[in-house]
Design a protein around this motif. Structure first.
Motif: not given
Length: 165
Positions: A18-20, A22-30, A34-41, A107-116
């Motif tokens: 479920l967290y993965t 949610a992160q995919r949905v939130v990361a899409d906003c950036c 998801s693959t690019q997100c993994y590579l960037l991080t 920052q977007t993912l951290d904000t989502h985690a804080a909201e959760l």
């Protein structure tokens, strides 16, 4: 999922699933897949990496990594240059735009985690954060979690495992 009969393993898998999602949905906003997100991080965490090692660290097929990197090169998020230490490989490096995107993404993912976590009371949040630190420590010591990392990054010597690339 029936929580009354859930095992720790099934609970952990359900939380991760479920967290993965949610992160995919939130990361899409950036504007990242998801693959690019993994590579960037991973590049932000480790610095420049050969293309093949990048795929190995993330347990992704070479073709997926190559396509994602080409897309990120086109967007100006990474550069891909001949590897000065191995003429047969490419070195992938975050550009300034890639670093900015990664910072925005984090920052977007951290904000989502804080909201959760804000749905929990203070005592529950402290318990979750303490449990996450314990789980992280256990995962850092787990051979399976580190099987595909090169020795300097792994907490234990990687084992030979056919599931590791």
């Amino acid at each position: 999922m029936n929580l009354t009969n859930a095992t720790p393993g099934s609970l952990l898998r359900e939380v991760a699933r479920l967290y993965t999602r949610a992160q995919r949905v939130v990361a899409d906003c950036c504007r990242t897949t998801s693959t690019q997100c993994y590579l960037l991080t991973e590049l932000a965490r480790s610095g420049p990496l050969p293309l093949s090692e990048l795929g190995t660290r993330l347990s992704l097929e070479k073709s997926w990594v190559s396509r994602a990197v080409e897309g990120m090169v086109a967007r100006g998020l990474v550069s891909k240059e001949p590897n000065p230490n191995d003429a047969r490989s490419w070195l992938v490096t975050l550009t300034a735009e890639g670093e900015r995107t990664c910072t925005e993404l984090n920052q977007t993912l951290d904000t989502h985690a804080a909201e959760l976590l804000s749905a929990l009371n203070e005592r529950e949040r402290a318990a979750v954060e303490s449990s996450l630190l314990l789980l992280l420590k256990a995962l850092q010591a787990d051979t399976a979690a580190n099987c595909c990392l090169p020795p300097p990054m792994a907490h234990k010597e990687p084992r030979t495992n056919p599931s590791c690339r």
